[in-house]
Design an enzyme around this catalytic site. Structure first.
Site, PDB file in Angstrom:
ATOM      1  N   GLU A  49     -16.707 -34.873 -18.979  1.00 13.64           N
ATOM      2  CA  GLU A  49     -16.940 -33.450 -19.611  1.00 13.64           C
ATOM      3  C   GLU A  49     -18.211 -32.950 -18.931  1.00 13.64           C
ATOM      4  OE1 GLU A  49     -15.267 -34.433 -24.221  1.00 13.64           O
ATOM      5  OE2 GLU A  49     -17.367 -34.242 -24.030  1.00 13.64           O
ATOM      6  N   ASP A  60     -26.146 -29.900 -30.144  1.00  9.98           N
ATOM      7  CA  ASP A  60     -26.567 -30.664 -29.328  1.00  9.98           C
ATOM      8  C   ASP A  60     -28.232 -31.216 -29.777  1.00  9.98           C
ATOM      9  OD1 ASP A  60     -24.640 -30.522 -27.319  1.00  9.98           O
ATOM     10  OD2 ASP A  60     -25.296 -28.457 -26.888  1.00  9.98           O
ATOM     11  N   TYR A 175     -11.435 -34.226 -30.343  1.00 12.79           N
ATOM     12  CA  TYR A 175     -12.832 -34.810 -30.478  1.00 12.79           C
ATOM     13  C   TYR A 175     -13.237 -34.978 -31.528  1.00 12.79           C
ATOM     14  CZ  TYR A 175     -17.933 -35.184 -28.607  1.00 12.79           C
ATOM     15  OH  TYR A 175     -19.022 -35.678 -28.544  1.00 12.79           O
TER      16      TYR A 175
END
Length: 267
Positions: A49, A60, A175
């Protein structure tokens, strides 16, 4: 067959779990990214990734936010990522590459132009954190026409109905975000993950890969017992940060961290 689908088919035949590392493109400087990608493959990466630097992230944590800041100081943009993947492909035609980031840079680039450049460079999948399935029909068909997989996130708080919608749109792999919060948080809880993955397996045949909270070989092995793959980001990006002033030491540092996880997954 898309490289992602082929890789998971091969892993399933071997009875192995996928190891999917994440790094931010251009961190600490653009010239080093391709070398880091090859180092990850040497250490046992099945899919890479590659993060698209972005100034306003949602998911993040501090480690990856700072990595984006270091890359953006070099003005790293989508066009540079396509060049990086093209260079990577000269020596590695097999390892799948997924671009991971946010919708804004892609929309600004233009969906058609983005998909064309990604396909030409050798990208295999796209994961846009803030691209909901309700809007997937805007970009999904454009990617599909060029053989690119649209990859989606599922969180612990995702309702069953919404998870079914996401699964219906997903390609490549799903995911699963193991923790509430941002990257680089607490360690993943394999028992809790198993509880959440069970209903997803009733909804989709896609491989279920788990990210957030994978820190070392022990956590990778624990999650690997209940998932089809593990995704590791902050543990690697932090090593890049620690060695940002001496990038020649970074490949070995990445190989050490990821190599331990590979051995633990395969044990």
């Amino acid at each position: 067959m898309n490289r992602i689908d082929q890789r998971f088919a091969d892993l399933k035949a071997q009875g192995r779990r996928a190891l999917i590392p994440y790094i931010t493109a251009g961190d600490p400087a653009p010239a080093h990214t391709v070398g880091f990608m090859h180092a990850l493959v040497r250490a046992g990466a099945d899919i890479i990734e590659l993060g698209v630097p972005f100034s306003d992230p949602m998911a993040d944590g501090p480690v990856i936010q700072k990595a984006c800041e270091r890359a953006l100081r070099h003005d790293v943009r989508l066009g540079h990522l396509f060049e990086m993947v093209s260079e990577f492909r000269r020596d590695d035609p097999e390892t799948p590459v997924v671009l991971m980031g946010y919708l804004n840079p892609v929309e600004r680039f233009g969906f058609e132009a983005f998909a064309d450049r990604a396909s030409e460079a050798g990208v295999d999948g796209v994961l846009l954190v803030d691209m909901p399935p309700e809007e997937a029909d805007l970009l999904g068909p454009v990617l599909e026409a060029r053989g690119l997989s649209s990859i989606f996130l599922v969180a612990p708080t995702t309702s069953r109905a919404r998870a079914a919608t996401i699964c219906a749109h997903g390609e490549g792999y799903l995911y699963y975000v193991s923790l509430k919060g941002v990257t680089g948080g607490a360690a993943a809880d394999a028992d809790d993950i198993a509880t959440h993955l069970a209903p997803l397996r009733e909804m989709t045949d896609l491989p279920l890969c788990v990210g957030f909270g994978i820190r070392d070989g022990a956590s990778a092995a624990a999650v690997g017992r209940v998932a089809d793959g593990v995704i590791v980001g902050s543990a690697l990006v932090s090593r890049i940060a620690e060695n940002a002033e001496r990038p020649e030491a970074i490949p070995a540092a990445l190989e050490a961290v990821l190599g331990e996880m590979r051995q633990a997954l395969d044990a």
